[in-house]
Motif scaffolding. Sequence first.
Motif, PDB file in Angstrom:
ATOM      1  N   SER A   1      78.279  91.437  67.176  1.00 27.65           N
ATOM      2  CA  SER A   1      77.635  92.785  68.399  1.00 27.65           C
ATOM      3  C   SER A   1      77.252  91.896  69.932  1.00 27.65           C
ATOM      4  O   SER A   1      77.029  92.919  70.541  1.00 27.65           O
ATOM      5  CB  SER A   1      75.634  92.748  68.409  1.00 27.65           C
ATOM      6  OG  SER A   1      76.038  93.158  66.511  1.00 27.65           O
ATOM      7  N   LYS A   2      77.566  90.896  69.712  1.00 31.07           N
ATOM      8  CA  LYS A   2      77.857  90.651  71.435  1.00 31.07           C
ATOM      9  C   LYS A   2      78.844  90.295  71.754  1.00 31.07           C
ATOM     10  O   LYS A   2      79.564  90.345  73.202  1.00 31.07           O
ATOM     11  CB  LYS A   2      76.327  89.456  71.970  1.00 31.07           C
ATOM     12  CG  LYS A   2      75.196  89.761  71.672  1.00 31.07           C
ATOM     13  CD  LYS A   2      74.557  88.939  72.065  1.00 31.07           C
ATOM     14  CE  LYS A   2      72.632  88.763  71.405  1.00 31.07           C
ATOM     15  NZ  LYS A   2      72.402  87.863  72.009  1.00 31.07           N
ATOM     16  N   ILE A   3      79.521  89.664  70.708  1.00 33.60           N
ATOM     17  CA  ILE A   3      81.104  89.318  71.314  1.00 33.60           C
ATOM     18  C   ILE A   3      81.876  90.512  70.851  1.00 33.60           C
ATOM     19  O   ILE A   3      82.864  90.539  72.191  1.00 33.60           O
ATOM     20  CB  ILE A   3      81.441  88.248  69.925  1.00 33.60           C
ATOM     21  CG1 ILE A   3      80.319  87.120  70.613  1.00 33.60           C
ATOM     22  CG2 ILE A   3      82.631  87.547  70.540  1.00 33.60           C
ATOM     23  CD1 ILE A   3      80.875  85.927  71.788  1.00 33.60           C
ATOM     24  N   SER A   4      81.797  91.165  70.102  1.00 34.34           N
ATOM     25  CA  SER A   4      82.797  92.353  70.067  1.00 34.34           C
ATOM     26  C   SER A   4      81.957  93.032  69.335  1.00 34.34           C
ATOM     27  O   SER A   4      82.396  93.873  67.722  1.00 34.34           O
ATOM     28  CB  SER A   4      84.138  91.890  69.073  1.00 34.34           C
ATOM     29  OG  SER A   4      85.016  92.956  68.833  1.00 34.34           O
TER      30      SER A   4
ATOM     31  N   ALA B   1      81.170  95.140  65.240  1.00 35.82           N
ATOM     32  CA  ALA B   1      79.520  95.051  64.532  1.00 35.82           C
ATOM     33  C   ALA B   1      79.687  95.537  63.636  1.00 35.82           C
ATOM     34  O   ALA B   1      79.375  97.287  63.226  1.00 35.82           O
ATOM     35  CB  ALA B   1      78.423  94.349  65.335  1.00 35.82           C
ATOM     36  N   ASP B   2      78.690  94.778  62.515  1.00 41.28           N
ATOM     37  CA  ASP B   2      77.852  95.625  61.498  1.00 41.28           C
ATOM     38  C   ASP B   2      76.234  96.261  61.511  1.00 41.28           C
ATOM     39  O   ASP B   2      75.842  95.414  61.059  1.00 41.28           O
ATOM     40  CB  ASP B   2      78.178  94.911  60.226  1.00 41.28           C
ATOM     41  CG  ASP B   2      76.861  95.788  59.124  1.00 41.28           C
ATOM     42  OD1 ASP B   2      77.596  97.019  59.049  1.00 41.28           O
ATOM     43  OD2 ASP B   2      77.421  95.161  57.757  1.00 41.28           O
TER      44      ASP B   2
ATOM     45  N   SER C   1      86.235  95.445  60.064  1.00 37.51           N
ATOM     46  CA  SER C   1      87.072  96.152  60.045  1.00 37.51           C
ATOM     47  C   SER C   1      88.694  95.435  60.482  1.00 37.51           C
ATOM     48  O   SER C   1      89.260  95.803  60.341  1.00 37.51           O
ATOM     49  CB  SER C   1      86.602  96.075  61.921  1.00 37.51           C
ATOM     50  OG  SER C   1      87.168  94.698  63.364  1.00 37.51           O
ATOM     51  N   ARG C   2      88.054  93.442  61.089  1.00 40.46           N
ATOM     52  CA  ARG C   2      89.602  92.978  60.431  1.00 40.46           C
ATOM     53  C   ARG C   2      90.452  93.344  61.813  1.00 40.46           C
ATOM     54  O   ARG C   2      91.951  92.787  61.803  1.00 40.46           O
ATOM     55  CB  ARG C   2      89.812  92.821  59.128  1.00 40.46           C
ATOM     56  CG  ARG C   2      89.694  92.600  57.938  1.00 40.46           C
ATOM     57  CD  ARG C   2      90.151  92.333  56.625  1.00 40.46           C
ATOM     58  NE  ARG C   2      88.900  92.247  55.561  1.00 40.46           N
ATOM     59  CZ  ARG C   2      89.547  92.472  54.013  1.00 40.46           C
ATOM     60  NH1 ARG C   2      90.915  92.222  54.275  1.00 40.46           N
ATOM     61  NH2 ARG C   2      88.213  92.047  53.426  1.00 40.46           N
ATOM     62  N   SER C   3      89.861  93.676  62.898  1.00 41.70           N
ATOM     63  CA  SER C   3      91.163  94.207  63.832  1.00 41.70           C
ATOM     64  C   SER C   3      91.259  92.618  65.095  1.00 41.70           C
ATOM     65  O   SER C   3      90.811  92.348  64.340  1.00 41.70           O
ATOM     66  CB  SER C   3      90.267  95.859  64.520  1.00 41.70           C
ATOM     67  OG  SER C   3      88.701  94.136  65.360  1.00 41.70           O
ATOM     68  N   LEU C   4      92.294  93.291  65.529  1.00 43.91           N
ATOM     69  CA  LEU C   4      93.008  92.307  66.174  1.00 43.91           C
ATOM     70  C   LEU C   4      91.729  92.709  67.758  1.00 43.91           C
ATOM     71  O   LEU C   4      91.909  91.594  68.033  1.00 43.91           O
ATOM     72  CB  LEU C   4      94.364  92.959  66.829  1.00 43.91           C
ATOM     73  CG  LEU C   4      95.321  93.505  65.922  1.00 43.91           C
ATOM     74  CD1 LEU C   4      96.870  93.659  66.264  1.00 43.91           C
ATOM     75  CD2 LEU C   4      95.849  91.779  65.439  1.00 43.91           C
TER      76      LEU C   4
END
Length: 397
Positions: free
Chosen positions: A138-141, A145-146, A189-192
């Motif tokens: 939640s703070k990093i990306s 976040a879920d 998300s497994r996103s870049l």
Amino acid sequence: MPYLQAGSLQTPCFILDCAELRRSIHGFHEALQSHFRSFAVGYSVKTNSLPYCMSMALAEGCKAEVVSHDEYELARLCGFPIHHIIYNGPMKSKETFLEAVIGGAIVNIETHRELEWLTNLPKDKTFNVGLRLNVNISKISPEDADGDNDNSRFGFSDETDEFKQALKYIEELNNVTLAGLHIHRTAHSRSLRFYRNSIKYACETIKKYNLRLNFFDIGGGYFGIFPNKPTYQDYADTFKQILVQYSLDDLQVIVEPGNALVASCFSFLSEVIDVKHVEPNCWFVTTDGSRNDIDPFFRKSAYITDILTNGANEVVELQHIVGCTCLEYDRLFTIRQKPLLNVGDRILFKNVGAYTMCLTPLFIRYIPNVYAWDKEKFTLVRSKWSPKEFIQKSIIE
């Protein structure tokens, strides 16, 4: 794999496509090799602990990534040398922890007791360890976040003083060197973007404490073969992009892909054992498999399947494909406006190698056969359990 040749296999069973597993492992190796002088791919034992699969991973150049003393001992039994093991998680035993550190494994410290165990290492040599950094998505990306507070129960937090205190504890030991940072965290998300942001956070932490490291363990959580999703090369490109910005691209880069390596190389084959006509336009088709086998988290809403039929019947409106257990909710999927299935027809569920075999319960029907398809033939690599295996080591009065 020629699925139509699978008629000779005893169902229910899992099928390993050996060529697909090799393709996945080589794909990640090649992607990392394109950017990094030193790298390692850790085979995630928790994701699929089939010994045959583990021995293949070793032969293809993987390390074993284990998260308990049982998995550590299993990796050793499967032939992994200690220095080819990555030891993570809170369920290390003191004995295996010390053996792993002394033997040159990559050991990422997860708990306070592991810090204390370091004092039991021999004093006449210097040993390397890694430390896991807590990652709050939640703070990093926040886009990945879920929920509002997607924090983690793993790793030492730099939002409090725990990470700083862990660094201090290690620094005060004359025979222990902090050699690496571990940041494994999975975003749905497994996103870049997620890896870009989490690696940036780790790099900022490394610079904040002026750490001199040898390795950077990014962890797992990647996509595998899915179209229109990031590839292994996309992930490796992203790692390089951020690490070079902080002049940290000379570190050994470690990944721990689980789903990305083993999901696509396993299928599950089941057979229709009964067909019931329960309403005018509705049939229940019972198979000898179960949702427990292919969806142990009970989260999936659809499956990738092939239906291997013995002959076409009349088209019916609705068929519920269900499992063999006595649970009413053991329902797999529905098909509409298709020919009615017959007893003896088979259903092949694809991409089911991740977590399924480890989490299949010993409920009603015990663990099934596993076959490997390699070099144009099937080999039985794990026999199904009978009550004799189930009862082993039990006491009967």
